[in-house]
Design an enzyme around this catalytic site. Structure first.
Site, PDB file in Angstrom:
ATOM      1  N   GLY A  79      33.461  65.959 -19.247  1.00  0.00           N
ATOM      2  CA  GLY A  79      34.581  65.778 -18.871  1.00  0.00           C
ATOM      3  C   GLY A  79      33.530  65.492 -17.248  1.00  0.00           C
ATOM      4  N   GLY A  80      35.259  65.788 -16.132  1.00  0.00           N
ATOM      5  CA  GLY A  80      34.624  65.399 -15.111  1.00  0.00           C
ATOM      6  C   GLY A  80      35.403  64.224 -14.213  1.00  0.00           C
ATOM      7  CD  GLN A  81      38.520  62.835 -11.060  1.00  0.00           C
ATOM      8  OE1 GLN A  81      38.935  62.461 -10.299  1.00  0.00           O
ATOM      9  NE2 GLN A  81      39.019  64.581 -11.245  1.00  0.00           N
ATOM     10  CB  THR A  83      28.801  63.718  -9.992  1.00  0.00           C
ATOM     11  OG1 THR A  83      28.752  64.998  -8.976  1.00  0.00           O
ATOM     12  CG2 THR A  83      27.727  64.330 -10.867  1.00  0.00           C
ATOM     13  CE1 TYR A  84      21.942  59.770  -5.198  1.00  0.00           C
ATOM     14  CE2 TYR A  84      22.231  62.479  -4.777  1.00  0.00           C
ATOM     15  CZ  TYR A  84      21.583  61.386  -4.449  1.00  0.00           C
ATOM     16  OH  TYR A  84      20.733  60.810  -4.812  1.00  0.00           O
ATOM     17  N   GLY A 157      30.055  70.140 -15.721  1.00  0.00           N
ATOM     18  CA  GLY A 157      30.501  68.650 -16.273  1.00  0.00           C
ATOM     19  C   GLY A 157      29.526  69.090 -17.499  1.00  0.00           C
ATOM     20  N   GLY A 168      26.107  69.698 -18.711  1.00  0.00           N
ATOM     21  CA  GLY A 168      25.750  70.842 -17.646  1.00  0.00           C
ATOM     22  C   GLY A 168      26.270  71.498 -16.196  1.00  0.00           C
ATOM     23  CB  ALA A 170      24.182  68.680 -10.711  1.00  0.00           C
ATOM     24  CB  CYS A 186      34.938  66.315  -7.862  1.00  0.00           C
ATOM     25  SG  CYS A 186      33.120  66.670  -9.013  1.00  0.00           S
TER      26      CYS A 186
END
Length: 231
Positions: A79-81, A83-84, A157, A168, A170, A186
């Site tokens: 899930g989510g958008q 990220t690095y 996420g 999990g 970060a 995000c």
């Protein structure tokens, strides 16, 4: 390693050596989820670092990625958008059998948040939840444009398959924050909200110290289920 699903709190802890390629991590999580589901392997907390890269969650928008990103981009399936991930960031992949742990995904995510908050407390950092903004945030004081300046220090996420969690969190320990310029982290473009790390906050903590804190606070965040629990 012998394993019985009836063993109380059968959670394996693993700390990876070196940087783990992202496709390798995805493949390993896929295998382990299947094994946990089948009852042939214990739950797993996997602590690692990745090479510099971006990951796209299921809600990622193309507009939130630089036109010509300097780093590789991977579909994460979580899930989510965007990220690095990169060196100096502690990734904790948390593979738990939620059938045995209450079967409540929202409670699981809240437990991840509480786990990070407790861990940050060991380093004198106050991490906070924010309604409508996933992850853990640090209040940086008044913003010049009004309101508060808040920086995200940890992203969350997750994905659930057959009631087994994977992916999990970060936590930014000492990573190169400049890499976040290649994405809208995000999906949050408001200039009052940025990113930070323990190092940027003046906490020069080693990864081993962070790992010790994560282990110290895990059991309180994720109490061992009763042996006969089935979710």
């Amino acid at each position: 390693m012998s394993f019985s699903p009836d063993t109380p709190d059968p959670v394996e802890w693993r700390i990876a050596d070196g940087l783990v390629p992202y496709p390798d991590a995805l493949a390993e999580m896929d295998r382990r989820v299947a094994d946990i589901r089948a009852g042939t392997a214990p739950e797993l907390v996997w602590l690692l670092e990745h090479p510099p890269l971006y990951t796209a969650g299921t809600s990622a928008r193309a507009a939130d990625l630089a036109p010509d990103p300097e780093l590789p981009v991977y579909e994460a399936g979580r899930g989510g958008q965007f990220t690095y991930h990169g060196p100096g960031q502690r990734i904790a992949y948390v593979l738990l059998d939620l059938r045995r742990r209450g079967g409540d995904v929202r409670a699981f995510v809240r437990a991840l948040e509480g786990w990070i908050i407790a861990t940050l407390g060991d380093f004198g950092v106050t991490g906070e939840r924010r309604e409508g903004r996933v992850g853990i945030w640090v209040d940086r004081g008044a913003h010049l444009l009004g309101g508060r300046r808040e920086d995200k220090i940890a992203a969350i996420g997750v994905r659930i398959r057959h009631w087994v969690s994977f992916h999990g969190l970060a936590l930014n320990v000492s990573c190169d924050l400049r890499h976040y310029a290649g994405i809208v982290p995000c999906g949050i473009s408001d200039t009052r909200y940025g990113v930070t790390s323990l190092l940027a906050l003046g906490r020069e903590s080693g990864m081993a110290q962070v790992d010790t804190a994560l282990r110290r606070h895990f059991d309180a965040a994720f109490p061992a289920p009763s042996p006969d629990s089935t979710g």
